[in-house]
Write an enzyme that holds these catalytic residues in place. Structure first.
Site, PDB file in Angstrom:
ATOM      1  N   HIS A 299       0.912  -1.144   0.085  1.00 27.29           N
ATOM      2  CA  HIS A 299      -0.100  -0.013  -0.101  1.00 27.29           C
ATOM      3  C   HIS A 299       0.750   1.288   0.063  1.00 27.29           C
ATOM      4  O   HIS A 299       0.458   2.246  -0.651  1.00 27.29           O
ATOM      5  CB  HIS A 299      -0.926  -0.074   1.068  1.00 27.29           C
ATOM      6  CG  HIS A 299      -1.808   1.175   1.305  1.00 27.29           C
ATOM      7  ND1 HIS A 299      -2.737   1.532   0.470  1.00 27.29           N
ATOM      8  CD2 HIS A 299      -1.656   2.452   2.333  1.00 27.29           C
ATOM      9  CE1 HIS A 299      -3.191   2.859   0.850  1.00 27.29           C
ATOM     10  NE2 HIS A 299      -2.600   3.119   1.887  1.00 27.29           N
ATOM     11  N   LYS A 329       2.842   2.865  -6.169  1.00 19.00           N
ATOM     12  CA  LYS A 329       2.574   4.202  -5.966  1.00 19.00           C
ATOM     13  C   LYS A 329       3.776   5.146  -6.313  1.00 19.00           C
ATOM     14  O   LYS A 329       3.746   6.413  -6.265  1.00 19.00           O
ATOM     15  CB  LYS A 329       1.955   4.607  -4.561  1.00 19.00           C
ATOM     16  CG  LYS A 329       0.601   3.828  -4.323  1.00 19.00           C
ATOM     17  CD  LYS A 329      -0.047   4.182  -3.089  1.00 19.00           C
ATOM     18  CE  LYS A 329      -1.590   3.472  -2.884  1.00 19.00           C
ATOM     19  NZ  LYS A 329      -1.034   1.998  -2.504  1.00 19.00           N
ATOM     20  N   HIS A 334      -0.850   8.446  -5.286  1.00 19.98           N
ATOM     21  CA  HIS A 334      -1.788   7.736  -4.723  1.00 19.98           C
ATOM     22  C   HIS A 334      -3.109   8.083  -5.136  1.00 19.98           C
ATOM     23  O   HIS A 334      -3.692   9.071  -5.208  1.00 19.98           O
ATOM     24  CB  HIS A 334      -1.559   8.023  -3.015  1.00 19.98           C
ATOM     25  CG  HIS A 334      -2.694   7.357  -2.239  1.00 19.98           C
ATOM     26  ND1 HIS A 334      -3.224   6.089  -2.707  1.00 19.98           N
ATOM     27  CD2 HIS A 334      -3.190   7.398  -0.706  1.00 19.98           C
ATOM     28  CE1 HIS A 334      -3.951   5.570  -1.757  1.00 19.98           C
ATOM     29  NE2 HIS A 334      -3.889   6.502  -0.515  1.00 19.98           N
ATOM     30  N   PHE A 391      -4.990   0.171   2.509  1.00 16.01           N
ATOM     31  CA  PHE A 391      -5.400   0.653   3.835  1.00 16.01           C
ATOM     32  C   PHE A 391      -5.643   1.998   3.761  1.00 16.01           C
ATOM     33  O   PHE A 391      -5.474   2.786   2.712  1.00 16.01           O
ATOM     34  CB  PHE A 391      -4.250   0.586   4.688  1.00 16.01           C
ATOM     35  CG  PHE A 391      -3.324  -0.580   4.941  1.00 16.01           C
ATOM     36  CD1 PHE A 391      -3.862  -1.661   5.125  1.00 16.01           C
ATOM     37  CD2 PHE A 391      -1.930  -0.693   4.826  1.00 16.01           C
ATOM     38  CE1 PHE A 391      -3.073  -3.102   5.079  1.00 16.01           C
ATOM     39  CE2 PHE A 391      -1.222  -1.600   4.658  1.00 16.01           C
ATOM     40  CZ  PHE A 391      -1.959  -2.977   4.761  1.00 16.01           C
TER      41      PHE A 391
END
Length: 407
Positions: A299, A329, A334, A391
């Site tokens: 993430h 990312k 993001h 998340f």
């Protein structure tokens, strides 16, 4: 319980407008991040953003169909067209069967602001326009796509911050596994207009490394200074194995695990324990051990606190495994509500083409990330089993595991 397979994927992101463009960008480690002067002039502390060109859909849809589409719906529409084509699902099939849609989305800022501005200026609500309400609702993506494609199955939006896209695939997996649906269009969409991230910027959450946009997103690197907003649309077609075989559809991969949890603590700060519970649940679902995972799509958003806790969670869960890890990312920024879905698309492109996309801009590990096997340059490797984390604010955690399909 039925097997759940992926029969189509589609993408429209800052890495490219289709699967081929995105695959090439991933392999080359090409960043899609730019410095936007519009954002600087608007008052943003950081003008960094993923660059996504808003498409013109006049050649695809009627004016009436386009009227209620917010920006992110346009991205999702093109991603869904690509995914349906790959899955060999045409309108005749959709009309004759219950095809559902679960899509992640958690904001519709621009149409709300524009509507309120019109009312304040004109003192007349009738001047807002008939499409405004359908653009403004959080379910704008599922609302529009279910109507355009005449879908008859499950139809609702997953709103779970930056885990929205991942949870949409997880919930689709459950519904098909349990026999409630045969085919579901899953995905995530994220608006990228100048109004959409002002409050994030106000929190000081964004990188201010504006002198070199391509090097600003630095997941897991000691010198990271914040995330970079991005957006687009990503679609994943989930289907029961039986349905896919009956149709003669291409089977790209199998979803074998979905884990979820809530941290139950701070509204914006993550914690390690919640993430570990999500990871462990996904592994149990797939009847897998940590050593079975060939690659982890992290993430990691390039924030100090977030990356640190995820590195700790991965370090403890995969202790001794030396599992390759990277965060796409670093190239995309993001993608927020879309990220959990787009990163499944990115992961599947890696699986299909036998490579691991790099965690670019990773030069200096911190005390947590130094314990991980961070892949800083493209690595050619066969991948059979991939785990992807997502998340979000409010402590929502989602973990998905996909596996190379074997009959």
């Amino acid at each position: 319980m039925r097997r759940v397979v992926i029969t189509g994927i589609g993408i429209y992101s800052c890495l490219g407008k289709n699967l081929d463009e995105v695959r090439d960008s991933l392999f080359k480690g090409k960043s899609g991040i730019i410095l936007s002067q519009e954002r600087k002039e608007f008052g943003y502390r950081s003008g960094l953003t993923g660059h996504v060109e808003e498409p013109d859909l006049k050649n695809y849809l009627s004016r009436r169909q386009r009227l209620g589409m917010a920006e992110q719906v346009k991205y999702a529409y093109l991603a869904t067209l690509e995914a349906l084509e790959q899955a060999k699902i045409d309108q005749d099939y959709i009309d004759a069967n219950e095809v559902g849609i679960l899509y992640g989305n958690d904001s519709c800022v621009q149409p709300v602001i524009e509507a309120i501005d019109t009312i304040r200026e004109k003192k007349d609500t009738t001047l807002v326009g008939s499409g405004s309400i359908f653009q403004s609702m959080n379910c704008t993506t599922t609302m529009n796509l279910s109507t355009i494609f005449r879908l008859k199955g499950v139809n609702f939006t997953i709103s779970a911050a930056c885990a929205s896209g991942s949870h949409s695939i997880g919930m689709g997996y459950f519904l098909i596994q349990q026999g409630w649906q045969d085919t579901i269009i899953c995905g995530g969409a994220q608006e990228l207009n100048v109004y959409s991230f002002g409050n994030f910027d106000g929190l000081g959450a964004f990188s201010i490394h504006e002198s070199d946009p391509a090097s600003a997103s630095r997941p897991f690197d000691r010198d990271r200074d914040g995330l970079i907003p991005s957006g687009g649309g990503a679609t994943v077609i989930l289907e029961s194995y039986e349905s896919a075989v009956k149709r003669g559809a291409p089977i790209l991969a199998e979803v074998v695990g979905y884990g979820f949890s809530s941290n139950g603590e701070h509204i914006s700060n993550p914690n390690k324990d919640g993430q570990i519970r999500s990871l462990e649940m996904a592994l149990r679902q797939g009847n897998l051990t940590p050593k079975d995972i060939d690659y982890i799509n992290a993430h990691a958003t390039s924030t100090q606190v977030g990356d640190y806790f995820e590195a700790q969670a991965l370090g403890e869960t995969f202790d001794g495994c030396n599992t390759p890890v990277s965060s796409t990312k670093s190239m995309t920024g993001h993608e927020c509500w879309m990220a959990g879905a787009s990163e499944i698309v990115y992961s599947l492109l890696m699986m299909q083409n036998d490579f691991i996309a790099p965690n670019i801009n990773f030069a200096n590990p911190d005390e947590a990330s130094e314990k991980l096997n961070i892949i800083a340059e493209t690595k050619e490797q066969k991948l059979d089993t991939i785990l992807s984390n997502s998340f979000g604010f409010g402590g929502t955690n989602s973990t998905l595991i996909i596996k190379r399909f074997k009959p």
